[in-house]
Design an enzyme around this catalytic site. Structure first.
Site, short mmCIF file in Angstrom:
data_model
loop_
_atom_site.label_atom_id
_atom_site.label_comp_id
_atom_site.label_asym_id
_atom_site.label_seq_id
_atom_site.Cartn_x
_atom_site.Cartn_y
_atom_site.Cartn_z
N ALA A 81 88.99 128.30 -59.45
CA ALA A 81 90.07 128.71 -60.34
C ALA A 81 89.71 128.29 -61.77
O ALA A 81 88.74 127.56 -61.98
CB ALA A 81 91.38 128.07 -59.89
N GLN A 83 90.87 126.16 -63.79
CA GLN A 83 90.81 124.72 -64.03
C GLN A 83 90.11 123.98 -62.88
O GLN A 83 90.47 122.84 -62.55
CB GLN A 83 92.22 124.16 -64.26
N SER A 84 89.12 124.60 -62.30
CA SER A 84 88.41 123.98 -61.18
C SER A 84 87.69 122.69 -61.59
O SER A 84 86.83 122.72 -62.49
CB SER A 84 87.40 124.98 -60.62
N ASN A 85 88.01 121.60 -60.92
CA ASN A 85 87.27 120.35 -61.12
C ASN A 85 85.87 120.47 -60.52
O ASN A 85 84.91 119.91 -61.04
CB ASN A 85 87.99 119.18 -60.45
N ALA A 87 84.06 123.13 -60.46
CA ALA A 87 83.20 123.86 -61.40
C ALA A 87 82.71 122.91 -62.50
O ALA A 87 81.51 122.89 -62.82
CB ALA A 87 83.98 125.02 -62.01
#
Ligand SMILES: Cc1ncc(COP(=O)(O)O)c(C=O)c1O
Length: 341
Positions: A81, A83-85, A87
């Site tokens: 998503a 705000q993927s941590n 990523a």
């Protein structure tokens, strides 16, 4: 560590072991509200794994990046998503390993906060030098990945695909290791813990802990708080399947179904959508213990732990470990949930 785990390709990225601290002021505050008493509360600080603001993905990425390097890849691609941590931490791990990184971020979370699509993890992804591709919520992931993989191949790149959340057998090994690390810490301090509680999403964290439990029976039971999807039973089934595959790969006993305990009731209106209990949990931990949780995972997970204690589902004589899986950079994307400025 098991021999099979020790033999896997691994790129060292994390500061380990992470600290195991106590939460005395949270316990004291809850004691005034909980009729049945409050267990002794510990916090396993996996927000302090050390890679680009830390978090649970560092442990998974040690094995994923290890595999990418062993395969001779030069580019890592992953998805999540906005705000993927995962990523953000993949971009950092790739940078540290000298690999290029492509992040495909799907704009699936309906949250409309003013900073959601420009700050927090997204800001850090840019800073880490990743190529960020943002796709609409209804984009077909298979088509997007095919396009990106073809493009990379035409440039002569050898790409390694890290799954969403790092949750395949390879990434899950990071949490097998975490369970063994925690069991060692508890044993060294003479603490018998009844539960380890954490936020569960793509499932690798929980599956790894459960597989780890098979290697070290007698340790704390694993209790995931569902922060991800409406169908908790389907999610538990997926986590169980991943735990079985991981245990198989390690030659460990296979976890029975009932070892995967997943608590519903703290997701609210969906993944990434704030809840009042999450806001209270984030503020409480900051103000009582000086610890930052996050709005999407650890805040809802702590809301779950507090709810279980207030509902009398944890016994006062138990010791309970909250696994802080990180995610605090997400606070900046949800700024107006916590401040009027
Ligand atoms: C901060 C944080 N906590 C918890 C989780 C959940 O971990 P998992 O995806 O392994 O279930 C994630 C990742 O999705 C995360 O970024």
């Amino acid at each position: 560590m098991s021999d099979k785990l020790a033999a896997l390709p691994r790129k060292r990225l994390a500061h380990l072991p992470t600290p195991l601290d106590e939460l005395p002021r949270l316990r004291e505050a809850l004691s005034e509200m909980a009729e049945n008493g409050v267990p002794r509360l510990f916090i396993k600080r996996d927000d302090c794994t050390g890679l680009a603001f830390g978090g649970n993905k560092t442990r998974k990425l040690e094995f994923l990046i290890g595999e990418a390097l062993a395969q001779g890849c030069d580019t890592v691609i992953t998805a999540g998503a906005a705000q993927s941590n995962h990523a953000r931490q993949t971009a950092a791990a790739a940078a540290a390993a000298g690999l290029d990184c492509v992040l495909v971020l799907f704009d699936t979370v309906p949250y409309q906060g003013r900073d959601y699509r420009r700050s927090g993890n997204l800001l850090l992804d840019d800073l880490l030098g990743a190529r960020v591709i943002v796709e609409a919520a209804d984009a077909d992931p298979a088509k997007v990945f095919e396009r990106v993989m073809q493009e990379l191949a035409s440039q002569g790149r050898k790409a390694y695909f890290a799954p969403v959340g790092g949750s395949n057998v390879t990434g899950t090994m990071g949490y097998v290791n975490a369970y063994l690390e925690l069991a060692d810490q508890l044993e060294a301090r003479g603490i018998a813990a009844s539960h380890i509680v954490h936020g569960s999403s793509s499932g690798g964290t929980q599956a790894g802990l459960v597989a780890g439990q098979m290697l070290r029976p007698g340790g704390p039971a694993v209790l995931g708080i569902n922060v991800y999807r409406d169908d908790t039973q389907a999610m538990a089934n997926d986590i169980h399947a991943l735990a079985v595959k991981t245990a198989e790969a390690l030659g460990a006993d296979l976890p029975p179904n009932e070892v995967v305990a997943l608590e519903a009731g703290y997701l609210g209106d969906g993944y990434g959508v704030p809840t009042a209990q999450m806001r209270r949990a984030v503020e409480t931990l900051a103000r009582l213990e000086g610890v930052f949780l996050d709005p999407v995972y650890s805040g809802k997970a702590m809301a779950g732990l507090i709810g279980l204690i207030l509902d009398g589902r944890m016994r006062a004589e138990d010791n309970v470990v909250f696994l802080h899986t990180g995610g605090a950079p997400g606070l900046f994307a949800y700024a107006e949930e916590f401040s009027d400025r």
